[in-house]
Design an enzyme around this catalytic site. Structure first.
Site, short mmCIF file in Angstrom:
data_model
loop_
_atom_site.label_atom_id
_atom_site.label_comp_id
_atom_site.label_asym_id
_atom_site.label_seq_id
_atom_site.Cartn_x
_atom_site.Cartn_y
_atom_site.Cartn_z
N ILE A 25 0.84 -1.20 0.00
CA ILE A 25 0.00 0.00 0.00
C ILE A 25 0.88 1.25 0.00
CG2 ILE A 25 -1.81 1.27 1.24
CD1 ILE A 25 -2.65 -1.45 2.49
N SER A 98 2.55 -7.22 8.45
CA SER A 98 1.15 -7.13 8.01
C SER A 98 0.46 -8.47 7.73
CB SER A 98 1.09 -6.26 6.75
OG SER A 98 1.71 -6.93 5.67
N THR A 143 -6.19 -1.02 10.36
CA THR A 143 -6.94 -2.06 9.67
C THR A 143 -8.30 -2.29 10.32
OG1 THR A 143 -6.96 -4.46 9.31
CG2 THR A 143 -5.60 -3.68 11.10
N ASP A 144 -9.23 -2.84 9.56
CA ASP A 144 -10.54 -3.20 10.14
C ASP A 144 -10.42 -4.41 11.07
OD1 ASP A 144 -10.10 -5.19 8.22
OD2 ASP A 144 -12.07 -4.98 7.25
N GLU A 145 -9.26 -5.11 11.00
CA GLU A 145 -9.14 -6.35 11.79
C GLU A 145 -9.14 -6.08 13.29
OE1 GLU A 145 -6.55 -9.31 10.14
OE2 GLU A 145 -6.65 -8.42 8.16
N TYR A 168 -1.51 -10.23 14.93
CA TYR A 168 -1.43 -9.07 14.03
C TYR A 168 -2.43 -8.00 14.45
CZ TYR A 168 -2.53 -6.16 9.96
OH TYR A 168 -2.80 -5.09 9.14
N ALA A 170 -4.07 -7.65 17.19
CA ALA A 170 -3.82 -7.15 18.55
C ALA A 170 -2.72 -6.09 18.53
CB ALA A 170 -3.44 -8.30 19.48
N LYS A 172 -1.86 -4.18 15.97
CA LYS A 172 -2.37 -2.96 15.32
C LYS A 172 -3.30 -2.21 16.27
CE LYS A 172 -1.87 -1.63 11.65
NZ LYS A 172 -0.81 -0.74 11.04
P1 NAD Z 1 3.41 -4.67 3.54
O1 NAD Z 1 3.77 -5.81 4.42
O2 NAD Z 1 3.25 -4.88 2.07
O3 NAD Z 1 4.48 -3.50 3.69
C1 NAD Z 1 5.01 -3.13 4.93
C2 NAD Z 1 6.23 -2.24 4.69
O4 NAD Z 1 6.75 -1.85 5.97
C3 NAD Z 1 7.37 -2.96 3.96
O5 NAD Z 1 7.91 -2.12 2.96
C4 NAD Z 1 8.40 -3.23 5.05
O6 NAD Z 1 9.73 -3.25 4.57
C5 NAD Z 1 8.15 -2.05 5.98
N1 NAD Z 1 8.55 -2.36 7.37
C6 NAD Z 1 8.22 -3.47 8.09
N2 NAD Z 1 8.80 -3.41 9.31
C7 NAD Z 1 9.49 -2.25 9.34
C8 NAD Z 1 10.28 -1.62 10.34
N3 NAD Z 1 10.50 -2.20 11.53
N4 NAD Z 1 10.84 -0.41 10.07
C9 NAD Z 1 10.62 0.19 8.85
N5 NAD Z 1 9.90 -0.38 7.87
C10 NAD Z 1 9.34 -1.57 8.12
O7 NAD Z 1 2.08 -4.05 4.17
P2 NAD Z 1 0.81 -3.39 3.46
O8 NAD Z 1 -0.14 -4.46 3.10
O9 NAD Z 1 1.27 -2.44 2.42
O10 NAD Z 1 0.20 -2.61 4.69
C11 NAD Z 1 0.62 -1.28 4.99
C12 NAD Z 1 -0.15 -0.78 6.20
O11 NAD Z 1 -1.55 -0.80 5.94
C13 NAD Z 1 0.07 -1.62 7.46
O12 NAD Z 1 0.14 -0.75 8.56
C14 NAD Z 1 -1.19 -2.48 7.53
O13 NAD Z 1 -1.48 -2.83 8.87
C15 NAD Z 1 -2.22 -1.55 6.93
N6 NAD Z 1 -3.37 -2.22 6.27
C16 NAD Z 1 -3.16 -3.18 5.32
C17 NAD Z 1 -4.25 -3.75 4.67
C18 NAD Z 1 -4.07 -4.79 3.59
O14 NAD Z 1 -5.06 -5.34 3.09
N7 NAD Z 1 -2.87 -5.08 3.15
C19 NAD Z 1 -5.54 -3.36 5.01
C20 NAD Z 1 -5.72 -2.37 5.99
C21 NAD Z 1 -4.62 -1.80 6.60
P1 TYD Z 2 -5.23 -12.71 3.75
O1 TYD Z 2 -4.99 -12.26 2.34
O2 TYD Z 2 -4.12 -13.34 4.51
O3 TYD Z 2 -5.80 -11.42 4.53
P2 TYD Z 2 -6.44 -11.32 6.03
O4 TYD Z 2 -6.15 -12.54 6.78
O5 TYD Z 2 -5.72 -10.14 6.56
O6 TYD Z 2 -7.91 -11.08 5.81
O7 TYD Z 2 -6.45 -13.71 3.75
C1 TYD Z 2 -7.71 -13.35 3.22
C2 TYD Z 2 -8.65 -14.51 3.45
O8 TYD Z 2 -8.20 -15.63 2.69
C3 TYD Z 2 -8.68 -14.97 4.90
O9 TYD Z 2 -10.01 -15.39 5.23
C4 TYD Z 2 -7.74 -16.17 4.90
C5 TYD Z 2 -7.93 -16.76 3.52
N1 TYD Z 2 -6.74 -17.45 2.96
C6 TYD Z 2 -6.86 -18.75 2.45
O10 TYD Z 2 -7.97 -19.35 2.46
N2 TYD Z 2 -5.74 -19.37 1.95
C7 TYD Z 2 -4.53 -18.76 1.93
O11 TYD Z 2 -3.53 -19.38 1.48
C8 TYD Z 2 -4.42 -17.42 2.43
C9 TYD Z 2 -3.10 -16.70 2.42
C10 TYD Z 2 -5.54 -16.80 2.93
#
Ligand code: NAD
Ligand code: TYD
Length: 362
Positions: A25, A98, A143-145, A168, A170, A172
């Site tokens: 993101i 994440s 996150t919504d989690e 995770y 917890a 966040k």
């Molecule tokens: P991601 O895992 O793709 O990226 C995380 C980034 O943070 C990476 O570039 C990593 O190198 C960096 N990072 C990790 N630990 C670090 C540290 N100790 N110091 C500096 N940099 C560090 O994550 P994402 O999916 O892009 O999520 C970004 C944010 O959005 C997170 O805070 C996550 O909780 C939140 N979020 C994600 C989702 C989703 O669906 N992916 C949804 C809602 C919120």
């Molecule tokens: P994920 O992409 O890990 O996101 P989150 O757990 O943060 O919602 O998983 C999305 C959904 O897909 C979740 O219900 C777990 C499920 N899932 C599988 O069924 N198989 C998989 O291999 C993975 C990674 C996730």
């Protein structure tokens, strides 16, 4: 010294620290801000963990307003030095561990980065901005989690009580509480948003959608956890980045905004749609990829359903998703099919060990 300090003429250039900008993101947020706001200094701070990849930004990394800082948010001294050296005026904080499955295996990594790392960043901002907090904003991306799991009915509102179930979520939730505490205790100007599941280009293939795209390309099993009836609300990552831009500039100090796609899918239905779109794009027979679906042992503490009520951001800031799920998914698949080298780079080496460890006993 940065022109940030040149307040005698009443002008304060924004030098925005975007943490986690090399991740999924974060890279979309960095790209949007670099392209849309040439007058800002954009500082991408990232430790480059397994999830961080500077390849994600190679199209904009020569822009004069873009700067990269390889710093771990656990290093408080390095954060202090970065604020001083670059006159950081604002923070958009995305850096985090994440992935829920990894948090089940290594919870402490999540406590370190997500909780202690966030507090380090808050401490630095608190010290460096103490002269006038009203001039600075600390925007925390969550996150919504944190809201836990829903039954068949209902939605998460901004007022829903926190009820996290995984290490995770917890971690966040804890970081969200610290942001709130720094606002209440030290009067820092903060804003928080809680978003649903994102998908799109540059998504690391440990999460459902990119993992399954990769496995479909490679004709490997598609490991669906449990009964496959778990429900998530999916949002295209570029729409999340647009919401972040809006909240950063127009969100009200101290508020929380829920961001969601109005787009709930049961995992198994989503996987079938993905298979159908990929069969068509890959010229495979209808139903071919669905045969790869394999039900595997469930994730422990698996939240049944997430669903966001995004009415507040819609009504107050005028945000809504710009693409349908079918459009966003199609664009995402096309991106992965035309960026096989990116996929190969991130799935070589350490990824194979992760994959074998995570899925061998399921
Ligand atoms: P991601 O895992 O793709 O990226 C995380 C980034 O943070 C990476 O570039 C990593 O190198 C960096 N990072 C990790 N630990 C670090 C540290 N100790 N110091 C500096 N940099 C560090 O994550 P994402 O999916 O892009 O999520 C970004 C944010 O959005 C997170 O805070 C996550 O909780 C939140 N979020 C994600 C989702 C989703 O669906 N992916 C949804 C809602 C919120
Ligand atoms: P994920 O992409 O890990 O996101 P989150 O757990 O943060 O919602 O998983 C999305 C959904 O897909 C979740 O219900 C777990 C499920 N899932 C599988 O069924 N198989 C998989 O291999 C993975 C990674 C996730």
């Amino acid at each position: 010294m940065s022109d940030f300090f040149n307040t005698s003429i009443g002008y304060m250039k924004k030098n925005i620290l975007i943490t986690g900008g090399a991740g999924f993101i974060g890279s979309h947020v960095v790209r949007l801000f670099v392209q849309k706001y040439p007058e800002y200094g954009i500082y991408n701070l990232d430790a480059l963990t397994y999830a961080g990849n500077l390849e994600n930004l190679k199209d904009i990394d020569q822009s004069p307003n873009y700067h990269f800082l390889k710093i771990n948010i656990l290093d408080a001294d390095a954060l202090d030095a970065a604020f001083d050296a670059h006159g950081i005026t604002d923070v958009v904080h995305l850096a985090a561990e994440s992935h829920v499955d990894r948090s089940i295996v290594s919870p402490l990594d999540f406590v370190y980065t997500n909780v202690i790392g966030t507090v380090n960043l808050l401490n630095t901002a608190r010290k460096k901005w103490a002269a006038d907090y009203s001039k600075h904003r600390f925007y925390h991306i969550s996150t919504d989690e944190v809201y836990g799991s829903l039954g068949a009915e209902g939605f998460f509102l901004e007022t829903t009580a926190y009820d996290p179930n995984s290490p995770y979520s917890a971690s966040k939730a804890a970081s969200d509480h610290f942001v709130r505490a720094y606002r209440e205790t030290y009067h820092m100007q903060t804003v928080v948003s809680n978003c649903s599941n994102n998908y799109g280009p540059y998504h690391f293939p440990e999460k459902l959608i990119p993992l399954f795209i990769n496995n479909i390309i490679e004709e490997k099993p598609l490991p669906v956890y449990g009964d496959g009836l778990y429900t998530r609300d999916w949002l295209f990552v570029k729409d999340h980045a647009l919401a972040i831009d809006l909240i950063f500039h127009q969100g009200v100090d101290g508020e929380t905004y829920n961001i969601g796609g109005f787009n709930e899918w049961k995992n198994i239905d989503l996987v079938k749609l993905l298979c159908a779109q990929m069969d068509e794009k890959l010229g495979r027979a209808k139903g071919y990829s669905e045969k790869l679906i394999t039900y595997v042992k469930d994730r422990p503490g698996h939240d049944r359903r997430y669903a966001i009520d995004a009415t507040k951001i819609n009504k107050e800031l005028g945000w809504k998703p710009t693409v349908t799920f079918e459009q966003g998914l199609s664009e995402t698949i096309d991106w992965y099919l035309s960026n096989k080298e990116w996929l190969q780079n991130v799935t070589s080496g350490a990824y194979q060990n992760y994959y074998n460890g995570m899925y061998q006993n399921r």
